[in-house]
Design an enzyme around this catalytic site. Sequence first.
Site, PDB file in Angstrom:
ATOM      1  N   GLU A  48       2.980  61.061 -21.560  1.00  0.00           N
ATOM      2  CA  GLU A  48       4.031  61.221 -22.077  1.00  0.00           C
ATOM      3  C   GLU A  48       5.441  62.870 -21.850  1.00  0.00           C
ATOM      4  O   GLU A  48       5.260  62.422 -23.638  1.00  0.00           O
ATOM      5  CB  GLU A  48       5.350  60.375 -23.371  1.00  0.00           C
ATOM      6  CG  GLU A  48       5.294  58.814 -22.841  1.00  0.00           C
ATOM      7  CD  GLU A  48       5.344  57.566 -23.771  1.00  0.00           C
ATOM      8  OE1 GLU A  48       5.895  57.485 -25.064  1.00  0.00           O
ATOM      9  OE2 GLU A  48       5.459  56.551 -23.147  1.00  0.00           O
ATOM     10  N   GLU A  96       1.249  52.377 -17.997  1.00  0.00           N
ATOM     11  CA  GLU A  96       1.969  51.600 -19.868  1.00  0.00           C
ATOM     12  C   GLU A  96       3.794  50.523 -19.962  1.00  0.00           C
ATOM     13  O   GLU A  96       3.545  51.193 -19.587  1.00  0.00           O
ATOM     14  CB  GLU A  96       2.332  52.762 -21.065  1.00  0.00           C
ATOM     15  CG  GLU A  96       1.444  52.485 -22.765  1.00  0.00           C
ATOM     16  CD  GLU A  96       2.059  53.509 -23.561  1.00  0.00           C
ATOM     17  OE1 GLU A  96       1.731  55.076 -23.229  1.00  0.00           O
ATOM     18  OE2 GLU A  96       2.759  53.365 -24.013  1.00  0.00           O
TER      19      GLU A  96
END
Length: 824
Positions: free
Chosen positions: A440, A516
């Site tokens: 991210e 994720e």
Amino acid sequence: MNISKYKFLKYTINGNRLFISILIGIVFICSVSGQTDRQVITLEKNWKFIKADVKNAQQIAFDDSTWETVTVPHDWAIKGPFDKEIDKQTVAIVQNGEKVATEKTGRTGALPYIGVGWYRNQFSLPNFSSEKKVILLFEGAMSEPEIFLNGKKIGSWNYGYSYFYFDITEHILANQPNTLAVKLTNVGLSSRWYPGAGLYRNVRLIVKNKTSINQWGTFITTPLITKNLAKVHVKTKVSGKQLKLVTTIKDADGKIVATNTTETIFDNEFEQNIAVKNPVLWSPENPYLYTAVSQLYAENILKDETETRFGIRDINYEAERGFSLNGKITKFKGVCLHHDLGPIGTAINKSALRRQLRILKDMGANAIRSSHNMPSLEQLELCDEMGFLFLAESFDEWAKPKVENGYHRFFETDAEKDIVNLVHATRNHPSIVMWSSGNEVPDQWGSQGAKRAKWLQDIFHREDPTRPVTVGMDQVKATMASGFGAVLDIPGLNYRTHLYEEAYEAFPQGLILGSETASTVSSRGIYKFPVEAFKMKQYDDFQSSSYDLEACSWSNIPDEDFVLQDDNPWVIGEFVWTGFDYLGEPTPYDTKWPSRSSYFGINDLAGLPKDRYYLYRSRWNTEDETLHILPHWNWEGREGETTPVFVYTSYNSAELFINGKSMGIKKKNNSTPKHRYRLMWMDVKYQPGTIKVVAFDDDGNPAAEKEIHTAGKPYKLVLESDRKTIKADGKDLAFVTVSVVDKNGIPCPTATNQLKFKIKGDGIFKAACNGDATSLEPFHLPTMKLFSGKLVVLVQSNSNAGKINLTVSGNGLKTEKIIIQTKI
Ligand code: GAL
């Protein structure tokens, strides 16, 4: 990684003891190898430590006698105390969609990790000569280590998660003590979770001949595998002249299966292609390991010998078909893990790691993602041995910051060398099947980010052409627009279940990885009413409901990922956030003190399974039956009120009975994701007594049943150890689960009694943990409250073979004892 058979020679300092232990080591080494005297000495005992910025602490003559004596691996912050003011971060967490800054108290665990710490140690190398080379290896140091030997600075490293080493040969003092000093600096606002502090992984000295195999110099791949034959490709980087390399391959029983001798060297590297007949392939089901013994000769004299464990296995990623291992399509049933080990913090401990993996194996998981940094070498060794696929990640930040003092400070100068060390140190682990260059990263926005993604991926490819690279992306639309997502070997999506289809269409790889997933929140044994799905739900007690319907604004319940995994061959699997709770990031209570650890875990911080464990198990563990009922059935005061009952089971249908009365049969169905994976009786009215569930096989025959009962008052403690016998090595741990039952032996699921722990015999009380994310009781003190009727006591061996006697007591409860054997 290279596993020298001489590894783990224990090191004791100070005069004779040191000398004797090194001598014993030499005798042992000679008897094993006959010729080479490579030693790997783990600098473990008798470190001196202080948490302070001390002037001149690197000097040989410095007096450290008043410093604390510690053993490394060591985490200087785990003993606390927890403190709301530590690393209080008044920030808006942009990646969580926050726009306004708020005060985050437990974000990094509220433990005292910030500050400067010094470690000092002394070692002597009585057999050191001008023929020798000495390498000093750190397997991780939190953080920004500066290393001094005999008063001189020999190097530094920034990233606390990296493995790194220095050649310290020229600084060694022969036949007299050498003084090693390490300064570590942790600044605040540098992490999004508890990073730990100190020399939290092993420090080793490698003493070998100048003519020798280079550190991390061996690279073994298996480019061709048939039923009858595997081509084992071995590259070996060496130092010296007039060399010959003999590589011998042994099977798991130590039997020699192939050998090859070469004198043809390319630059400083040998390359061998060795045939192994009838290879046994490595897989999670059969984690079969071979060992390559590398012997380096100069003018026919054996100069060095190392051992490298490896597996013969084939990995393949194909558009639309997915990931295959040894030709078999295999979905990642994975979990993300942070590196802390709950109550013992970040100091690496192999038995704590092994216990985690045993729990995950029983759940049916087959994969781990080391989020968001380099895994410990011990964890990789265990994944090789126990059979887990591994996604090894490097960074949580690139050039753009997430936290004020994060890795972006070092990205430009360090990213390449950090990746090179990650790959070199770990590339021989068969468990690793994919790299991740980032999680991210805010660099997902804009064209610079796509360039950085390519730059990093190219470094991975250059160092290891055999494994693909992913990034966990949360800004999926931005990565479609910028080209970032198209660059990656494997596009990884973090959450964003609604964008999977679109991403699959937009990206050119023909595959999507759930890098994720979920981030469902729950507290073990806590249930909230009415039972509804919520995002970012907060309750007065700062706990989350274990009906498993609560998530964050960006995340979802497990069932939504299951649908994507089950319906789309191009979704190659998932890594659930997270396998175990971890210190820090107490979402959805980031701003609520005293929340100081996560609620995301499938298992709590003590390693005890939450209900969710059985939801994953019912789908992932295809060998064993799962039949689990929730909630508990102790709801005094809720008589007659709606108290839904959920059943997580590997069977497709079941009938529920309350005190003998049928509540009807439920069948899994496709009406919603949760109906597809759970059996739910939403209208049950609570009456104390017995809940019974009978599960049916596909022919409608009763196949399994389970009951839970309303418990009376807490009466007696029950102690169960995960192992009856542990190693007498001063490190091994037994995890004793303590629970409380009523007079009839029925578990009391709401008990919160304060307990006390006493140890006698050949071990110590190491820590306790109850899994309550709001508890401020220190882990290392021998008293703790039960949380939802349970807690775990960690008992550690010393070096004597014998017995450890643990006694647990609590007011008004029958005291209990357990004996754990310790063996050399
Ligand atoms: C993700 C992030 C993780 C953790 C998680 C919590 O966005 O990658 O590190 O913060 O959210 O849901």
